[in-house]
Design a protein around this motif. Sequence first.
Motif, PDB file in Angstrom:
ATOM      1  N   LEU A 127       0.835  -1.192   0.000  1.00 37.65           N
ATOM      2  CA  LEU A 127       0.000   0.000   0.000  1.00 37.65           C
ATOM      3  C   LEU A 127       0.874   1.248   0.000  1.00 37.65           C
ATOM      4  CD1 LEU A 127      -2.765   1.445   0.296  1.00 37.65           C
ATOM      5  CD2 LEU A 127      -2.573   1.080   2.772  1.00 37.65           C
ATOM      6  N   SER A 128       0.731   2.057  -1.035  1.00 42.07           N
ATOM      7  CA  SER A 128       1.408   3.348  -1.106  1.00 42.07           C
ATOM      8  C   SER A 128       0.491   4.389  -0.481  1.00 42.07           C
ATOM      9  CB  SER A 128       1.719   3.708  -2.557  1.00 42.07           C
ATOM     10  OG  SER A 128       2.354   4.966  -2.638  1.00 42.07           O
ATOM     11  N   VAL A 129       0.927   4.965   0.641  1.00 40.05           N
ATOM     12  CA  VAL A 129       0.085   5.817   1.489  1.00 40.05           C
ATOM     13  C   VAL A 129       0.278   7.282   1.107  1.00 40.05           C
ATOM     14  CG1 VAL A 129      -0.395   6.476   3.887  1.00 40.05           C
ATOM     15  CG2 VAL A 129       0.287   4.127   3.344  1.00 40.05           C
ATOM     16  N   PRO A 130      -0.788   8.088   1.100  1.00 40.46           N
ATOM     17  CA  PRO A 130      -0.620   9.517   0.841  1.00 40.46           C
ATOM     18  C   PRO A 130       0.278  10.173   1.891  1.00 40.46           C
ATOM     19  CG  PRO A 130      -2.942   8.898   0.761  1.00 40.46           C
ATOM     20  CD  PRO A 130      -2.192   7.726   1.301  1.00 40.46           C
ATOM     21  N   ASP A 131       0.878  11.274   1.546  1.00 38.00           N
ATOM     22  CA  ASP A 131       1.727  12.024   2.464  1.00 38.00           C
ATOM     23  C   ASP A 131       0.957  12.308   3.754  1.00 38.00           C
ATOM     24  OD1 ASP A 131       3.335  13.808   3.810  1.00 38.00           O
ATOM     25  OD2 ASP A 131       3.636  15.154   2.107  1.00 38.00           O
ATOM     26  N   PRO A 156     -21.889   3.875   1.421  1.00 38.43           N
ATOM     27  CA  PRO A 156     -23.147   4.422   0.899  1.00 38.43           C
ATOM     28  C   PRO A 156     -22.995   5.340  -0.309  1.00 38.43           C
ATOM     29  CG  PRO A 156     -23.079   4.578   3.287  1.00 38.43           C
ATOM     30  CD  PRO A 156     -21.698   4.166   2.832  1.00 38.43           C
ATOM     31  N   ASN A 157     -23.835   5.093  -1.320  1.00 44.69           N
ATOM     32  CA  ASN A 157     -24.112   6.048  -2.391  1.00 44.69           C
ATOM     33  C   ASN A 157     -22.905   6.470  -3.205  1.00 44.69           C
ATOM     34  OD1 ASN A 157     -26.812   6.094  -1.457  1.00 44.69           O
ATOM     35  ND2 ASN A 157     -26.232   7.610   0.094  1.00 44.69           N
ATOM     36  N   MET A 158     -21.918   5.599  -3.368  1.00 43.86           N
ATOM     37  CA  MET A 158     -20.769   5.937  -4.201  1.00 43.86           C
ATOM     38  C   MET A 158     -20.376   4.734  -5.042  1.00 43.86           C
ATOM     39  SD  MET A 158     -18.358   8.405  -1.854  1.00 43.86           S
ATOM     40  CE  MET A 158     -17.405   8.922  -3.283  1.00 43.86           C
ATOM     41  N   GLU A 159     -20.025   4.995  -6.304  1.00 44.94           N
ATOM     42  CA  GLU A 159     -19.612   3.933  -7.212  1.00 44.94           C
ATOM     43  C   GLU A 159     -18.096   3.853  -7.224  1.00 44.94           C
ATOM     44  OE1 GLU A 159     -19.902   2.783 -11.975  1.00 44.94           O
ATOM     45  OE2 GLU A 159     -20.923   4.540 -11.150  1.00 44.94           O
ATOM     46  N   ILE A 160     -17.553   2.665  -7.059  1.00 45.70           N
ATOM     47  CA  ILE A 160     -16.115   2.463  -6.962  1.00 45.70           C
ATOM     48  C   ILE A 160     -15.587   1.868  -8.271  1.00 45.70           C
ATOM     49  CG2 ILE A 160     -14.266   1.387  -5.650  1.00 45.70           C
ATOM     50  CD1 ILE A 160     -16.009   3.496  -4.207  1.00 45.70           C
ATOM     51  N   LYS A 161     -14.604   2.530  -8.878  1.00 45.34           N
ATOM     52  CA  LYS A 161     -13.963   1.980 -10.072  1.00 45.34           C
ATOM     53  C   LYS A 161     -12.473   1.728  -9.842  1.00 45.34           C
ATOM     54  CE  LYS A 161     -17.190   4.130 -13.310  1.00 45.34           C
ATOM     55  NZ  LYS A 161     -17.338   5.045 -14.470  1.00 45.34           N
ATOM     56  N   SER A 162     -11.877   2.354  -8.857  1.00 45.14           N
ATOM     57  CA  SER A 162     -10.460   2.144  -8.534  1.00 45.14           C
ATOM     58  C   SER A 162     -10.280   2.437  -7.057  1.00 45.14           C
ATOM     59  CB  SER A 162      -9.575   3.054  -9.389  1.00 45.14           C
ATOM     60  OG  SER A 162      -9.850   4.403  -9.105  1.00 45.14           O
ATOM     61  N   VAL A 163      -9.043   2.551  -6.616  1.00 42.38           N
ATOM     62  CA  VAL A 163      -8.836   2.840  -5.202  1.00 42.38           C
ATOM     63  C   VAL A 163      -9.405   4.222  -4.905  1.00 42.38           C
ATOM     64  CG1 VAL A 163      -7.152   3.187  -3.379  1.00 42.38           C
ATOM     65  CG2 VAL A 163      -6.776   1.418  -5.077  1.00 42.38           C
ATOM     66  N   PRO A 164     -10.459   4.309  -4.111  1.00 41.24           N
ATOM     67  CA  PRO A 164     -11.106   5.597  -3.856  1.00 41.24           C
ATOM     68  C   PRO A 164     -10.670   6.176  -2.515  1.00 41.24           C
ATOM     69  CG  PRO A 164     -12.497   3.858  -3.085  1.00 41.24           C
ATOM     70  CD  PRO A 164     -11.205   3.203  -3.521  1.00 41.24           C
ATOM     71  N   LEU A 165     -11.056   7.387  -2.293  1.00 42.34           N
ATOM     72  CA  LEU A 165     -11.006   7.933  -0.942  1.00 42.34           C
ATOM     73  C   LEU A 165     -12.380   7.702  -0.343  1.00 42.34           C
ATOM     74  CD1 LEU A 165      -9.039  11.285  -1.469  1.00 42.34           C
ATOM     75  CD2 LEU A 165      -8.173   9.061  -0.740  1.00 42.34           C
ATOM     76  N   THR A 166     -12.440   6.839   0.646  1.00 40.73           N
ATOM     77  CA  THR A 166     -13.734   6.390   1.166  1.00 40.73           C
ATOM     78  C   THR A 166     -14.347   7.358   2.161  1.00 40.73           C
ATOM     79  OG1 THR A 166     -12.601   5.167   2.923  1.00 40.73           O
ATOM     80  CG2 THR A 166     -13.076   3.978   0.884  1.00 40.73           C
ATOM     81  N   HIS A 167     -13.588   8.340   2.608  1.00 36.23           N
ATOM     82  CA  HIS A 167     -14.063   9.262   3.629  1.00 36.23           C
ATOM     83  C   HIS A 167     -13.984  10.706   3.140  1.00 36.23           C
ATOM     84  CE1 HIS A 167     -13.268   5.621   5.899  1.00 36.23           C
ATOM     85  NE2 HIS A 167     -13.899   6.126   6.929  1.00 36.23           N
ATOM     86  N   GLY A 168     -14.640  11.585   3.880  1.00 44.39           N
ATOM     87  CA  GLY A 168     -14.555  13.012   3.597  1.00 44.39           C
ATOM     88  C   GLY A 168     -13.298  13.621   4.189  1.00 44.39           C
ATOM     89  N   TYR A 169     -13.199  14.924   4.074  1.00 45.44           N
ATOM     90  CA  TYR A 169     -12.072  15.689   4.617  1.00 45.44           C
ATOM     91  C   TYR A 169     -10.774  15.360   3.894  1.00 45.44           C
ATOM     92  CZ  TYR A 169     -15.530  16.586   8.196  1.00 45.44           C
ATOM     93  OH  TYR A 169     -16.685  16.941   8.835  1.00 45.44           O
ATOM     94  N   TRP A 170     -10.758  15.639   2.604  1.00 46.05           N
ATOM     95  CA  TRP A 170      -9.554  15.424   1.801  1.00 46.05           C
ATOM     96  C   TRP A 170      -8.795  16.725   1.578  1.00 46.05           C
ATOM     97  CZ3 TRP A 170     -14.552  14.499   0.265  1.00 46.05           C
ATOM     98  CH2 TRP A 170     -15.133  15.474  -0.565  1.00 46.05           C
ATOM     99  N   PRO A 188      -3.062  10.972  -3.395  1.00 44.50           N
ATOM    100  CA  PRO A 188      -3.226   9.676  -4.067  1.00 44.50           C
ATOM    101  C   PRO A 188      -2.721   8.513  -3.230  1.00 44.50           C
ATOM    102  CG  PRO A 188      -1.317  10.829  -4.935  1.00 44.50           C
ATOM    103  CD  PRO A 188      -1.996  11.782  -3.990  1.00 44.50           C
ATOM    104  N   LEU A 189      -3.360   7.370  -3.399  1.00 42.64           N
ATOM    105  CA  LEU A 189      -2.895   6.138  -2.774  1.00 42.64           C
ATOM    106  C   LEU A 189      -3.094   5.006  -3.762  1.00 42.64           C
ATOM    107  CD1 LEU A 189      -5.497   4.190  -1.585  1.00 42.64           C
ATOM    108  CD2 LEU A 189      -5.797   6.301  -0.328  1.00 42.64           C
ATOM    109  N   SER A 190      -2.338   3.946  -3.599  1.00 45.19           N
ATOM    110  CA  SER A 190      -2.457   2.850  -4.553  1.00 45.19           C
ATOM    111  C   SER A 190      -2.013   1.543  -3.932  1.00 45.19           C
ATOM    112  CB  SER A 190      -1.604   3.132  -5.797  1.00 45.19           C
ATOM    113  OG  SER A 190      -0.223   3.174  -5.462  1.00 45.19           O
ATOM    114  N   ILE A 191      -2.554   0.447  -4.481  1.00 44.16           N
ATOM    115  CA  ILE A 191      -2.071  -0.900  -4.223  1.00 44.16           C
ATOM    116  C   ILE A 191      -1.661  -1.444  -5.579  1.00 44.16           C
ATOM    117  CG2 ILE A 191      -2.619  -3.197  -3.350  1.00 44.16           C
ATOM    118  CD1 ILE A 191      -4.707  -1.955  -1.559  1.00 44.16           C
TER     119      ILE A 191
END
Length: 379
Positions: free
Chosen positions: A268-272, A294-308, A279-282
């Motif tokens: 897992l490459s973690v954001p700063d 809830p209510n979100m479509e996932i196509k790749s590694v997403p940010l699952t939470h708010g406060y970005w 960005p983050l990636s596996i």
Amino acid sequence: MNRVKVGVIGCGMISGIYLKNCTQVFNHILEVAAVADLVPELASKRAEEFNIPAACTVEELLANPEIEIVLNLTAPIAHAPINLKALQAGKHVYTEKPFALNRNDAEEVLALAESKGLLVGCAPDTFLGAGLQTCIKLIKDGWIGTPYAANAVIMMGNAWSGTHPNFQNFLKLGGDPLMDMGPYYLTALVAMLGPVRRVTGSAQRLQEKVTVQNPRSPRFGDTVQVEAPTNVSATLDFHSGAIASLQAGKESFGYKPRLEIYGTEGNLSVPDPNFFGGPLSIPGVEGEIKIQFPNMEIKSVPLTHGYWEDSRGIGLADMAYAIRSGRKNRASGRLASHVLDISLGIFESSDSDRHVYIQSKVERPAPLPLGLKYNTLDL
């Protein structure tokens, strides 16, 4: 839910983003009632800039019965003394990092807070941002298997360019790379992997004195004493069994951060950790990950939470909700004290040529819920 009134002590550079977020992003739970600074003009300027009712002395702020939380944004050497004064005045306290400069001061703050039934919180709170909360969920849900290793690199521009008005503080304990930037990475590692049980470290100063190099700095050409280590390398052993390597330095030009978690089934490459999103990636499986929330479509590694975005102060807002609901706050004094214990242990290991076992205990902070609406932390 009634808002929690906050008094801010310290109106330097970092206060700008705190006050912006407290008055514009987290104003559903926070109300800044007063600001104070040893330089009255700084407090008056911030009060006018953010429409805060009172600019006053520290003594007047602490005597205000309406203020429930003191936000301590002073220099590192003043963190523990101001925290103690705030607690003695019956206020909860949230402080910038580092939590203290030694273990005795840290424990005195925690003991006083416990005796008075008050909460203590401490930066960094970036682990509550979208980037790291997503990483915590990915690890918990098993996307990289069992985490067994991590690598953290914190290479910063040199501290003596003179671009910061108080640059000399970065050459002292508390402003050094491990105590200044290290808490972002150490807190992130504890949030993802749990507490640390043992450290082994090496720390050094490459120079005893440095000369300000920036011709635009008012201190250009001045020679300043280096009082703290500027290059640190360490190995961290976690109670979970994971092992992490850490490199922190302020001897380079430019900012080169990196944080990676290695698992039995992926890396897992973690954001700063100095920021809230990023960005983050596996590698190899980005297009395959499906995370249910809830209510979100996932196509790749997403940010699952708010406060970005820059959400500095989210830990303060979380503590305000904790005060109102009676739960524990996430960016807690115990967590910050554990991070301080790790940092001091690294220095002690370097001085003594031995492993240092970490005595402080802390629970991994509870993750934020999925589907958390922006501008709410009432869960």
